[in-house]
Write a protein that holds these residues in place. Structure first.
Motif, PDB file in Angstrom:
ATOM      1  N   PRO A  72       0.847  24.448  -8.378  1.00  0.00           N
ATOM      2  CA  PRO A  72       1.766  25.556  -8.120  1.00  0.00           C
ATOM      3  C   PRO A  72       1.849  25.866  -6.631  1.00  0.00           C
ATOM      4  N   SER A  73       3.028  26.093  -6.153  1.00  0.00           N
ATOM      5  CA  SER A  73       3.423  26.319  -4.754  1.00  0.00           C
ATOM      6  C   SER A  73       3.551  25.009  -3.968  1.00  0.00           C
ATOM      7  N   LEU A  74       3.167  23.909  -4.604  1.00  0.00           N
ATOM      8  CA  LEU A  74       3.484  22.571  -4.082  1.00  0.00           C
ATOM      9  C   LEU A  74       4.060  21.747  -5.231  1.00  0.00           C
ATOM     10  N   ALA A  75       4.893  22.382  -6.033  1.00  0.00           N
ATOM     11  CA  ALA A  75       5.316  21.806  -7.307  1.00  0.00           C
ATOM     12  C   ALA A  75       5.999  20.450  -7.154  1.00  0.00           C
ATOM     13  N   LEU A  76       7.026  20.386  -6.315  1.00  0.00           N
ATOM     14  CA  LEU A  76       7.751  19.131  -6.172  1.00  0.00           C
ATOM     15  C   LEU A  76       6.952  18.100  -5.380  1.00  0.00           C
ATOM     16  N   TYR A  77       6.163  18.560  -4.421  1.00  0.00           N
ATOM     17  CA  TYR A  77       5.331  17.618  -3.664  1.00  0.00           C
ATOM     18  C   TYR A  77       4.347  16.915  -4.580  1.00  0.00           C
ATOM     19  N   SER A  78       3.589  17.692  -5.375  1.00  0.00           N
ATOM     20  CA  SER A  78       2.603  17.078  -6.263  1.00  0.00           C
ATOM     21  C   SER A  78       3.287  16.191  -7.293  1.00  0.00           C
ATOM     22  N   ALA A  79       4.452  16.613  -7.786  1.00  0.00           N
ATOM     23  CA  ALA A  79       5.180  15.794  -8.746  1.00  0.00           C
ATOM     24  C   ALA A  79       5.643  14.483  -8.107  1.00  0.00           C
ATOM     25  N   SER A  80       6.082  14.546  -6.856  1.00  0.00           N
ATOM     26  CA  SER A  80       6.526  13.329  -6.174  1.00  0.00           C
ATOM     27  C   SER A  80       5.378  12.365  -5.967  1.00  0.00           C
ATOM     28  N   LYS A  81       4.197  12.896  -5.697  1.00  0.00           N
ATOM     29  CA  LYS A  81       3.047  12.026  -5.488  1.00  0.00           C
ATOM     30  C   LYS A  81       2.526  11.464  -6.808  1.00  0.00           C
ATOM     31  N   ALA A  82       2.693  12.221  -7.907  1.00  0.00           N
ATOM     32  CA  ALA A  82       2.365  11.687  -9.227  1.00  0.00           C
ATOM     33  C   ALA A  82       3.286  10.513  -9.549  1.00  0.00           C
ATOM     34  N   PHE A  83       4.558  10.629  -9.169  1.00  0.00           N
ATOM     35  CA  PHE A  83       5.495   9.522  -9.345  1.00  0.00           C
ATOM     36  C   PHE A  83       5.015   8.289  -8.585  1.00  0.00           C
ATOM     37  N   VAL A  84       4.619   8.477  -7.327  1.00  0.00           N
ATOM     38  CA  VAL A  84       4.181   7.339  -6.508  1.00  0.00           C
ATOM     39  C   VAL A  84       2.991   6.636  -7.152  1.00  0.00           C
ATOM     40  N   LEU A  85       2.040   7.402  -7.667  1.00  0.00           N
ATOM     41  CA  LEU A  85       0.868   6.811  -8.310  1.00  0.00           C
ATOM     42  C   LEU A  85       1.265   6.042  -9.565  1.00  0.00           C
ATOM     43  N   SER A  86       2.076   6.662 -10.409  1.00  0.00           N
ATOM     44  CA  SER A  86       2.496   6.014 -11.650  1.00  0.00           C
ATOM     45  C   SER A  86       3.320   4.756 -11.371  1.00  0.00           C
ATOM     46  N   PHE A  87       4.253   4.866 -10.444  1.00  0.00           N
ATOM     47  CA  PHE A  87       5.078   3.721 -10.065  1.00  0.00           C
ATOM     48  C   PHE A  87       4.220   2.581  -9.522  1.00  0.00           C
ATOM     49  N   SER A  88       3.256   2.911  -8.688  1.00  0.00           N
ATOM     50  CA  SER A  88       2.399   1.891  -8.079  1.00  0.00           C
ATOM     51  C   SER A  88       1.611   1.130  -9.136  1.00  0.00           C
ATOM     52  N   ARG A  89       1.057   1.852 -10.092  1.00  0.00           N
ATOM     53  CA  ARG A  89       0.262   1.192 -11.134  1.00  0.00           C
ATOM     54  C   ARG A  89       1.140   0.302 -12.018  1.00  0.00           C
ATOM     55  N   ALA A  90       2.341   0.777 -12.359  1.00  0.00           N
ATOM     56  CA  ALA A  90       3.240  -0.035 -13.176  1.00  0.00           C
ATOM     57  C   ALA A  90       3.693  -1.287 -12.422  1.00  0.00           C
TER      58      ALA A  90
ATOM     59  N   LEU B 243       0.861  -1.182   0.000  1.00  0.00           N
ATOM     60  CA  LEU B 243       0.000   0.000   0.000  1.00  0.00           C
ATOM     61  C   LEU B 243       0.892   1.225   0.000  1.00  0.00           C
ATOM     62  N   ASN B 244       0.918   1.934  -1.124  1.00  0.00           N
ATOM     63  CA  ASN B 244       1.691   3.163  -1.242  1.00  0.00           C
ATOM     64  C   ASN B 244       0.773   4.359  -1.033  1.00  0.00           C
ATOM     65  N   VAL B 245       1.140   5.236  -0.118  1.00  0.00           N
ATOM     66  CA  VAL B 245       0.313   6.406   0.180  1.00  0.00           C
ATOM     67  C   VAL B 245       0.793   7.581  -0.667  1.00  0.00           C
ATOM     68  N   SER B 246      -0.055   7.996  -1.587  1.00  0.00           N
ATOM     69  CA  SER B 246       0.217   9.142  -2.455  1.00  0.00           C
ATOM     70  C   SER B 246      -0.638  10.308  -1.975  1.00  0.00           C
ATOM     71  N   SER B 247      -1.311  10.977  -2.878  1.00  0.00           N
ATOM     72  CA  SER B 247      -2.138  12.138  -2.535  1.00  0.00           C
ATOM     73  C   SER B 247      -3.037  12.448  -3.725  1.00  0.00           C
ATOM     74  N   VAL B 248      -4.154  13.111  -3.458  1.00  0.00           N
ATOM     75  CA  VAL B 248      -4.989  13.583  -4.557  1.00  0.00           C
ATOM     76  C   VAL B 248      -4.229  14.603  -5.399  1.00  0.00           C
ATOM     77  N   ALA B 249      -3.169  15.176  -4.838  1.00  0.00           N
ATOM     78  CA  ALA B 249      -2.306  16.095  -5.589  1.00  0.00           C
ATOM     79  C   ALA B 249      -1.581  15.399  -6.731  1.00  0.00           C
ATOM     80  N   ALA B 250      -1.594  14.066  -6.742  1.00  0.00           N
ATOM     81  CA  ALA B 250      -0.937  13.323  -7.809  1.00  0.00           C
ATOM     82  C   ALA B 250      -1.620  13.516  -9.157  1.00  0.00           C
ATOM     83  N   TYR B 251      -2.864  13.976  -9.150  1.00  0.00           N
ATOM     84  CA  TYR B 251      -3.647  14.040 -10.382  1.00  0.00           C
ATOM     85  C   TYR B 251      -3.492  15.350 -11.136  1.00  0.00           C
ATOM     86  N   GLN B 252      -2.768  16.311 -10.580  1.00  0.00           N
ATOM     87  CA  GLN B 252      -2.559  17.565 -11.279  1.00  0.00           C
ATOM     88  C   GLN B 252      -1.305  18.258 -10.754  1.00  0.00           C
ATOM     89  N   ALA B 253      -0.755  19.146 -11.592  1.00  0.00           N
ATOM     90  CA  ALA B 253       0.335  19.994 -11.113  1.00  0.00           C
ATOM     91  C   ALA B 253      -0.238  21.001 -10.125  1.00  0.00           C
TER      92      ALA B 253
END
Length: 258
Positions: free
Chosen positions: A147-165, A135-145
């Protein structure tokens, strides 16, 4: 039950609730977090209320070699690990070029590198069981860029993509992978991210860590690919997928503006 669940970021918030709910289901626990005091208190609660074992390791997973040390700890214990919960992570609020770079890189090490490394090192242990879960904990921020949480949202998008793959790669095997993508949750995230100015707004939409954990574990045991707890959060994720990206970015920028 003799099976163990390894949980990072277990001392507080969603991680703590995941630990408590897994203990209630009869799982023994391997608890990892920075704060030894939080871990010891949680282990005492688990032992008293659920009569399962709870072993603790205080570690900063953003440190070099920490993920390998956690995996070696599990191997040394020689216990059957059938669940891995990658929950450790945090965010930083502000424009990318105005935040300290070292702090941002440390966040990426925890949110991405530690999760990847611990998953890699733990998969051989999980595969020894008749069935196992990540169980990988990402964030709803994974679904969009965001601004002002740029790297956080990008890191959570990575977690979601990695988890699905990873889920697809493991689909013929014993390990099921699920990604939990919560929205605002009463965990202290806003304070850690430096978002005190938005605390009042966040509290209007916060879900409880217990409810997020309940939804996440239900999805994990049902072997779902991903889950977004909360109706408004699911609407937000769907909208981010289908609306014009520039529009979504303007909306999120107005919500999280510094």
């Amino acid at each position: 039950m003799n099976e163990y669940a390894l949980i990072t970021g277990a001392g507080r918030g969603i991680g703590k609730e995941l630990a408590l709910q897994l203990a209630e289901r009869g799982y023994n626990l391997l608890l990892v977090a920075r704060s030894k005091g939080d871990l010891d208190a949680l282990a005492q609660t688990v032992a008293t209320n659920y009569q399962v074992k709870a072993l603790c390791l205080s570690a900063d997973l953003s440190a070099d070699g920490a993920a390998l040390a956690v995996a070696d700890w599990c191997k040394t214990l020689g216990v059957p690990v059938s669940i891995l919960v990658n929950n450790a992570g945090y965010g930083l609020w502000g424009n990318f070029d105005e935040l300290d770079l070292a702090a941002q890189m440390n966040m990426l090490k925890l949110n991405i590198s530690a999760l990847v490394e611990l998953t890699y090192y733990t998969l051989p242990l999980l595969k020894k069981q008749s069935k196992a879960f990540v169980l990988n904990v990402s964030s709803v921020a994974a679904y969009q860029a965001v601004p002002s949480l740029a790297l956080y949202s990008a890191s959570k998008a990575f977690v979601l993509s990695f988890s699905r793959a990873l889920r697809y790669e493991q689909k013929q095997g014993k390990v099921s992978v699920t990604c939990l993508c919560p929205g605002p949750t009463a965990t202290g995230f806003a304070q850690r991210a430096g978002m005190d100015a938005l605390q009042e707004l966040a509290e209007k939409f916060n879900m409880s860590p217990a409810e997020v954990a309940r939804v996440g574990l239900k999805a994990m045991f049902r072997k779902k690919a991903e889950i977004v707890p909360g109706f408004l959060n699911r609407v937000s994720a769907i909208a981010a997928r289908h609306l014009n990206k520039s529009l979504v970015e303007r909306i999120t920028a107005s919500l999280y503006k510094k």
